[in-house]
Design an enzyme around this catalytic site. Structure first.
Site, mmCIF file in Angstrom:
data_model
loop_
_atom_site.group_PDB
_atom_site.id
_atom_site.type_symbol
_atom_site.label_atom_id
_atom_site.label_comp_id
_atom_site.label_asym_id
_atom_site.label_seq_id
_atom_site.Cartn_x
_atom_site.Cartn_y
_atom_site.Cartn_z
ATOM 1 N N HIS A 38 -1.105 -5.357 18.158
ATOM 2 C CA HIS A 38 -0.625 -4.937 16.847
ATOM 3 C C HIS A 38 0.071 -3.584 16.983
ATOM 4 C CE1 HIS A 38 -0.786 -3.424 12.702
ATOM 5 N NE2 HIS A 38 -0.918 -4.685 12.319
ATOM 6 N N HIS A 90 3.276 1.851 10.606
ATOM 7 C CA HIS A 90 2.271 1.536 11.630
ATOM 8 C C HIS A 90 2.073 2.647 12.652
ATOM 9 C CE1 HIS A 90 3.914 -2.348 10.196
ATOM 10 N NE2 HIS A 90 2.682 -2.775 10.329
ATOM 11 N N GLU A 129 0.181 -0.889 15.179
ATOM 12 C CA GLU A 129 -0.651 0.302 14.980
ATOM 13 C C GLU A 129 -1.542 0.550 16.187
ATOM 14 O OE1 GLU A 129 -4.525 1.727 12.445
ATOM 15 O OE2 GLU A 129 -3.075 0.468 11.365
ATOM 16 N N SER A 171 -1.573 -8.834 9.595
ATOM 17 C CA SER A 171 -2.986 -8.832 9.961
ATOM 18 C C SER A 171 -3.864 -8.687 8.725
ATOM 19 C CB SER A 171 -3.254 -7.679 10.936
ATOM 20 O OG SER A 171 -4.625 -7.564 11.226
ATOM 21 N N SER A 174 1.405 -5.867 2.574
ATOM 22 C CA SER A 174 2.785 -5.997 3.037
ATOM 23 C C SER A 174 3.606 -6.927 2.143
ATOM 24 C CB SER A 174 2.794 -6.543 4.472
ATOM 25 O OG SER A 174 2.086 -7.772 4.542
ATOM 26 N N CYS A 200 0.858 -1.176 0.000
ATOM 27 C CA CYS A 200 0.000 0.000 0.000
ATOM 28 C C CYS A 200 0.903 1.238 0.000
ATOM 29 C CB CYS A 200 -0.915 0.008 1.223
ATOM 30 S SG CYS A 200 -0.030 0.116 2.806
ATOM 31 N N HIS A 228 5.413 -6.404 7.674
ATOM 32 C CA HIS A 228 5.183 -7.762 8.164
ATOM 33 C C HIS A 228 5.398 -8.781 7.051
ATOM 34 C CE1 HIS A 228 2.617 -6.070 11.678
ATOM 35 N NE2 HIS A 228 3.879 -6.171 11.995
ATOM 36 N N CYS A 278 -8.898 2.214 6.312
ATOM 37 C CA CYS A 278 -8.298 2.710 5.075
ATOM 38 C C CYS A 278 -8.978 2.066 3.878
ATOM 39 C CB CYS A 278 -6.792 2.397 5.065
ATOM 40 S SG CYS A 278 -5.966 2.859 3.523
ATOM 41 N N CYS A 302 2.308 6.186 8.291
ATOM 42 C CA CYS A 302 1.332 6.359 7.213
ATOM 43 C C CYS A 302 0.443 7.562 7.517
ATOM 44 C CB CYS A 302 0.477 5.095 7.098
ATOM 45 S SG CYS A 302 -0.922 5.258 5.973
#
Length: 290
Positions: free
Chosen positions: A130, A74, A132, A228, A271, A12, A40, A199, A96
């Site tokens: 996670h 993240h 993020e 994830s 990823s 992304c 990841h 997103c 991001c």
């Protein structure tokens, strides 16, 4: 045999930016650390390690001084920035923009209610632990409640105001299910509000991935085990095509997967590097002689 790589798969924008920033800095030849895996995907992490990128954890970060450290897409909690300032660490912030905006929204809500008698439960729909999510919870001094599904939503206090956010890479379907559950259980005069912070660049890949998987006899989903987003997309693909195989590297590919097969689709997560999907295609061609 037709072998197709999904054009919609791969990094992304946030991941692309982080990796590009790492490559640019590494080209200068100076020491560069990354706080956590930059993405990841073990294969991409190893590629960058060979270029000189050193991955460290938060304990090692706390012991650094006068160093350069890349913050991955993240995002990080405020404590990371405080440590960097104290230890004279130069941060290359590749958070991001979507995640950064979400952090600011959570922080604004938290700060705005901090001294009020009536405070909302700030709830984050996401994967506990996670990277993020850790950064998001950090915006509330650790007070935000993390829920992963409707069952965990049932443990909220519905007599108090609730404001729901979401980790950016969660599924829209799961988020809407949580919204519906809380809406039906909130107890007046408590209020329930929510912010759809998923997103769309990531979310819109799910229907495309399902359509792509349905067009092939076999699907190789190229993805690291820690992703994830990859797990969500993989399960979605397997839901429409039972012959979908998780493929973290070409080494796991089995010849028997292609017996009597005319079409193979190769796709991946946000990823997943394009070069790795190309390596998987080459492996399939070598195994099948196509």
């Amino acid at each position: 045999m037709n072998i197709e790589i999904d054009d919609h798969s791969g990094f992304c924008h946030g991941v692309t930016t982080a990796i590009s920033k790492a490559e640019t800095e590494l080209a200068e030849g100076e020491t560069l650390y990354c706080l956590g895996d930059i993405v990841h995907n073990g294969s991409e992490v190893e590629r960058l390690r060979r270029m000189g990128l050193m991955t460290i954890d938060h304990d090692a970060f706390a012991g650094l001084h006068h160093a350069r450290v890349l913050l991955r897409a993240h995002g990080e909690p405020p404590a990371t920035y405080e440590t960097a300032k104290e230890n004279d660490i130069q941060l290359l912030d590749a958070t991001c923009p979507v995640v950064l905006q979400l952090q600011k929204r959570i922080r604004s809500l938290y700060d705005g209610e901090r001294n009020q008698s009536r405070r909302s439960q700030i709830v984050i729909f996401g994967k506990r632990g996670h990277a993020e999510v850790i950064g998001l919870v950090g915006q509330t001094c650790g007070e935000a409640i993390v829920i992963q599904d409707v069952d965990e939503a049932a443990k909220l206090d519905f007599s108090r105001d609730i404001h729901l956010f979401s980790q950016t890479t969660m599924s829209l379907e799961g988020f809407h299910a949580v919204v519906s559950y809380i809406t039906s259980h909130i107890q007046s005069p408590a209020r329930f509000t929510y912010s759809d912070t998923i997103c769309r660049q990531v979310a819109n890949r799910l229907p495309w991935a399902c359509e792509f998987a349905s067009r092939h006899d076999v699907v190789l989903f190229v993805c690291g085990e820690k992703s994830s987003n990859g797990r969500v997309l993989f399960e979605a693909c397997r839901g429409v095509n039972e012959k979908t195989y998780m493929t973290p590297s070409p080494d796991v590919i089995k010849p028997e997967w292609f017996d009597g097969v005319a079409s193979v689709g190769i796709c991946g997560a946000t990823s997943t590097p394009k070069w790795l999907m190309e390596e998987v295609r080459k492996a399939v061609e070598s195994i099948t002689g196509k």
